[in-house]
Design a protein around this motif. Structure first.
Motif, PDB file in Angstrom:
ATOM      1  N   ASP A  98       0.860  -1.177   0.000  1.00 46.07           N
ATOM      2  CA  ASP A  98       0.000   0.000   0.000  1.00 46.07           C
ATOM      3  C   ASP A  98       0.901   1.234   0.000  1.00 46.07           C
ATOM      4  N   VAL A  99       0.967   1.900  -1.153  1.00 43.82           N
ATOM      5  CA  VAL A  99       1.788   3.107  -1.266  1.00 43.82           C
ATOM      6  C   VAL A  99       0.925   4.304  -0.887  1.00 43.82           C
ATOM      7  N   ASP A 100       1.244   4.937   0.221  1.00 40.77           N
ATOM      8  CA  ASP A 100       0.544   6.154   0.617  1.00 40.77           C
ATOM      9  C   ASP A 100       1.566   7.282   0.611  1.00 40.77           C
ATOM     10  N   VAL A 101       1.093   8.504   0.702  1.00 38.32           N
ATOM     11  CA  VAL A 101       2.010   9.634   0.582  1.00 38.32           C
ATOM     12  C   VAL A 101       3.016   9.641   1.731  1.00 38.32           C
ATOM     13  N   SER A 102       2.555   9.302   2.940  1.00 41.43           N
ATOM     14  CA  SER A 102       3.442   9.415   4.100  1.00 41.43           C
ATOM     15  C   SER A 102       4.126   8.106   4.474  1.00 41.43           C
ATOM     16  N   GLN A 103       3.702   6.975   3.896  1.00 43.26           N
ATOM     17  CA  GLN A 103       4.336   5.703   4.242  1.00 43.26           C
ATOM     18  C   GLN A 103       4.035   4.638   3.195  1.00 43.26           C
ATOM     19  N   VAL A 104       4.913   3.657   3.170  1.00 46.42           N
ATOM     20  CA  VAL A 104       4.697   2.505   2.293  1.00 46.42           C
ATOM     21  C   VAL A 104       4.602   1.277   3.191  1.00 46.42           C
ATOM     22  N   THR A 105       3.468   0.573   3.112  1.00 47.07           N
ATOM     23  CA  THR A 105       3.265  -0.622   3.934  1.00 47.07           C
ATOM     24  C   THR A 105       3.253  -1.844   3.026  1.00 47.07           C
ATOM     25  N   LEU A 116       0.536 -12.498   7.247  1.00 45.36           N
ATOM     26  CA  LEU A 116       1.575 -13.316   7.881  1.00 45.36           C
ATOM     27  C   LEU A 116       2.651 -12.441   8.507  1.00 45.36           C
ATOM     28  N   SER A 117       2.982 -11.366   7.840  1.00 44.46           N
ATOM     29  CA  SER A 117       3.968 -10.419   8.366  1.00 44.46           C
ATOM     30  C   SER A 117       3.798  -9.110   7.617  1.00 44.46           C
ATOM     31  N   ARG A 118       4.298  -8.047   8.190  1.00 49.23           N
ATOM     32  CA  ARG A 118       4.176  -6.741   7.529  1.00 49.23           C
ATOM     33  C   ARG A 118       5.331  -5.838   7.919  1.00 49.23           C
ATOM     34  N   ARG A 119       5.596  -4.863   7.083  1.00 50.88           N
ATOM     35  CA  ARG A 119       6.590  -3.833   7.413  1.00 50.88           C
ATOM     36  C   ARG A 119       6.100  -2.497   6.856  1.00 50.88           C
ATOM     37  N   THR A 120       6.327  -1.450   7.630  1.00 54.03           N
ATOM     38  CA  THR A 120       5.919  -0.118   7.205  1.00 54.03           C
ATOM     39  C   THR A 120       7.146   0.777   7.165  1.00 54.03           C
ATOM     40  N   VAL A 121       7.331   1.462   6.052  1.00 52.74           N
ATOM     41  CA  VAL A 121       8.462   2.372   5.908  1.00 52.74           C
ATOM     42  C   VAL A 121       7.921   3.792   5.773  1.00 52.74           C
ATOM     43  N   PRO A 122       8.169   4.667   6.772  1.00 56.29           N
ATOM     44  CA  PRO A 122       7.727   6.060   6.629  1.00 56.29           C
ATOM     45  C   PRO A 122       8.535   6.745   5.527  1.00 56.29           C
ATOM     46  N   THR A 123       7.895   7.600   4.754  1.00 54.48           N
ATOM     47  CA  THR A 123       8.629   8.276   3.682  1.00 54.48           C
ATOM     48  C   THR A 123       9.394   9.481   4.207  1.00 54.48           C
ATOM     49  N   GLU A 124       8.994   9.972   5.375  1.00 49.84           N
ATOM     50  CA  GLU A 124       9.712  11.045   6.082  1.00 49.84           C
ATOM     51  C   GLU A 124      10.085  12.214   5.186  1.00 49.84           C
ATOM     52  N   GLY A 125       9.115  12.633   4.414  1.00 50.64           N
ATOM     53  CA  GLY A 125       9.297  13.852   3.625  1.00 50.64           C
ATOM     54  C   GLY A 125      10.172  13.682   2.398  1.00 50.64           C
ATOM     55  N   ALA A 126      10.869  12.538   2.276  1.00 51.68           N
ATOM     56  CA  ALA A 126      11.721  12.335   1.098  1.00 51.68           C
ATOM     57  C   ALA A 126      10.840  12.074  -0.116  1.00 51.68           C
ATOM     58  N   GLU A 127      11.322  12.476  -1.258  1.00 50.65           N
ATOM     59  CA  GLU A 127      10.501  12.328  -2.462  1.00 50.65           C
ATOM     60  C   GLU A 127      10.289  10.845  -2.764  1.00 50.65           C
ATOM     61  N   LEU A 128       9.023  10.486  -2.960  1.00 53.95           N
ATOM     62  CA  LEU A 128       8.689   9.085  -3.214  1.00 53.95           C
ATOM     63  C   LEU A 128       8.565   8.890  -4.727  1.00 53.95           C
ATOM     64  N   THR A 129       9.688   8.667  -5.365  1.00 56.27           N
ATOM     65  CA  THR A 129       9.670   8.497  -6.825  1.00 56.27           C
ATOM     66  C   THR A 129       9.226   7.068  -7.169  1.00 56.27           C
ATOM     67  N   PRO A 130       8.796   6.823  -8.411  1.00 59.85           N
ATOM     68  CA  PRO A 130       8.451   5.451  -8.803  1.00 59.85           C
ATOM     69  C   PRO A 130       9.620   4.495  -8.592  1.00 59.85           C
ATOM     70  N   GLY A 131      10.846   4.951  -8.869  1.00 64.08           N
ATOM     71  CA  GLY A 131      12.015   4.092  -8.675  1.00 64.08           C
ATOM     72  C   GLY A 131      12.214   3.728  -7.214  1.00 64.08           C
ATOM     73  N   ARG A 132      11.984   4.714  -6.310  1.00 67.10           N
ATOM     74  CA  ARG A 132      12.158   4.428  -4.877  1.00 67.10           C
ATOM     75  C   ARG A 132      11.090   3.439  -4.410  1.00 67.10           C
ATOM     76  N   VAL A 133       9.866   3.624  -4.889  1.00 67.25           N
ATOM     77  CA  VAL A 133       8.810   2.672  -4.517  1.00 67.25           C
ATOM     78  C   VAL A 133       9.171   1.275  -5.012  1.00 67.25           C
ATOM     79  N   ALA A 134       9.671   1.192  -6.258  1.00 65.83           N
ATOM     80  CA  ALA A 134      10.055  -0.124  -6.794  1.00 65.83           C
ATOM     81  C   ALA A 134      11.156  -0.751  -5.932  1.00 65.83           C
ATOM     82  N   ASP A 135      12.117   0.072  -5.478  1.00 62.30           N
ATOM     83  CA  ASP A 135      13.179  -0.444  -4.601  1.00 62.30           C
ATOM     84  C   ASP A 135      12.603  -0.965  -3.280  1.00 62.30           C
ATOM     85  N   LEU A 136      11.685  -0.166  -2.689  1.00 62.37           N
ATOM     86  CA  LEU A 136      11.082  -0.565  -1.411  1.00 62.37           C
ATOM     87  C   LEU A 136      10.298  -1.867  -1.550  1.00 62.37           C
TER      88      LEU A 136
END
Ligand SMILES: [Zn+2]
Length: 403
Positions: A98-105, A116-136
């Motif tokens: 789930d890609v949201d503006v403030s976090q990716v879960t 079964l398991s989950r992880r949430t990564v806050p975007t912390e104001g950094a630009e969330l580019t398509p490449g960064r989302v693909a990396d995450l």
């Protein structure tokens, strides 16, 4: 490309199931996936086939590692307990994101919708580019614990328009994306053997609620999600409405006040600038970053009677009721599900929503149900998992080599 080999089951062409049998396998798996444990008698009634046919189908799905039979735990049943058929405890899992503006879960989700398991990564104001989302997403596929199960696919929810055929995000104003080839970027990182699907967040929220939640059994339903952005997933006559290239339902960019606040899309006074998270915070006198925690504080203070918070929620509720009135006039839904922060608005200010709805609906007396989603803030995540399971549920012989 996913292999359709049957993992040693039905390996000779003569032993491959015919089309009807394959259809019944898919039907049975679908019932177990959506409803969890079911007895053979229940499955027999649902499929309208003989007990022996259900037995054979269960045996085949068991051999494929998709379902398993067990004695139900608990309960007060007298006599010999009936075995139940449920999702296999070591069956395949989907990675949903789930890609949201403030976090990716991201989550590993098993058959039956079990997280079964989950992880949430806050975007912390950094630009969330398509490449960064693909990396995450690629990181999550490696890090999430699927308990040794094999992965069946990856489903990604984004707050933007999605062309399902090309897996391209057409426009996502709050991420600053336009024509982002997210599906291709993900396939580059994950390899062609892991199927990747991309969907719009509101559409996927609706999909989750249709599968196991508060839209079950509805043919005409709208899911309005309010986060930083606002959008709608629409089902009419049982068919999802997406438009020519996935841009239907962008109600957050209907202009409701031409002199209103600036919107990320370039216009002024779009609905999401009036009822989205930033609007709730602004109306409550708390400008700044729009995070789930900060919006939750506004709701907590409104419940406690803090005047400005109450006023903010009620103001948003009035605009929301007007927007629902427009949807009702256009689509005639049986039910409208209000997700994201709009669940909080519904809980606190339902009378204000209903008053505005009565004012703007063509026939104020005509019933329409307003409800919160069953899966609350997990609707998009679970909908993305449903998207990733789609191929397997259509053909249980579809197998994907895990890694
Ligand atoms: Zn806009």
């Amino acid at each position: 490309m996913a292999s359709r080999a049957g993992d040693g089951v039905a390996s000779s062409p003569a032993a491959r199931p015919d089309a009807i049998r394959r259809h019944n396998l898919a039907l049975l798996l679908g019932h177990v996936h959506r409803d969890g444990e079911l007895t053979r008698a229940e499955l027999t009634a649902r499929l309208g086939v003989s007990r022996s046919t259900v037995g054979a189908l269960v045996a085949e799905l068991t051999a494929l590692g998709l379902v398993e039979e067990s004695v139900p735990s608990g309960g007060e049943r007298v006599g010999r307990p009936s075995h139940v058929v449920g999702p296999h405890s070591h069956g395949p899992f989907a990675v949903s994101v789930d890609v949201d503006v403030s976090q990716v879960t991201a989550a590993a989700v098993g058959l039956g919708g079990t997280v079964l398991s989950r992880r949430t990564v806050p975007t912390e104001g950094a630009e969330l580019t398509p490449g960064r989302v693909a990396d995450l997403v690629a990181e999550s596929v490696v890090q999430l614990d699927g308990g040794g199960r094999r992965i069946t696919g990856v489903g990604v929810s984004v707050p933007g328009t999605v062309d399902k055929r090309t897996r391209t995000v057409g426009i996502a104003p709050n991420l600053g994306w336009r024509d982002a080839h997210l599906g291709a970027l993900l396939s580059d990182r994950l390899g062609a053997r892991v199927p990747v699907s991309v969907g719009n967040d509101a559409d996927l929220c609706l999909l989750a609620e249709l599968s196991r939640g508060n839209a079950r059994g509805c043919d005409d339903v709208v899911y309005v999600v309010g986060r930083v952005g606002v959008g709608a997933g629409i089902l009419v006559n049982g068919v999802p409405v997406r438009g020519q290239d996935g841009r239907a339902g962008e109600i957050g960019h209907n202009v409701v006040d031409a002199a209103g606040p600036q919107c990320h899309c370039g216009k002024r006074g779009c609905l999401e600038t009036i009822i989205g998270d930033a609007a709730l915070l602004r109306l409550a006198g708390r400008p700044g970053e729009s995070t789930d925690d900060r919006v939750a504080e506004v709701f907590a203070d409104a419940r406690a009677g803090e005047e400005r918070a109450v006023s903010a929620v009620r103001t948003a509720a009035g605009w929301l009721g007007q927007a629902i009135g427009n949807l009702v006039n256009t689509l005639n839904p049986q039910r409208v599900i209000l997700g994201g922060s709009l669940s909080g608005v519904l809980e606190i200010a339902r009378p204000e929503i209903e008053r505005a709805l009565a004012r703007y609906a063509f026939d104020p007396g005509h019933p329409v149900e307003l409800t919160a989603p069953r899966f609350r803030t997990d609707s998009a995540l679970l909908g993305a998992a449903e998207l990733a399971f789609t191929d397997l549920l259509e053909d249980p012989y579809l197998t994907t080599p895990g890694f």
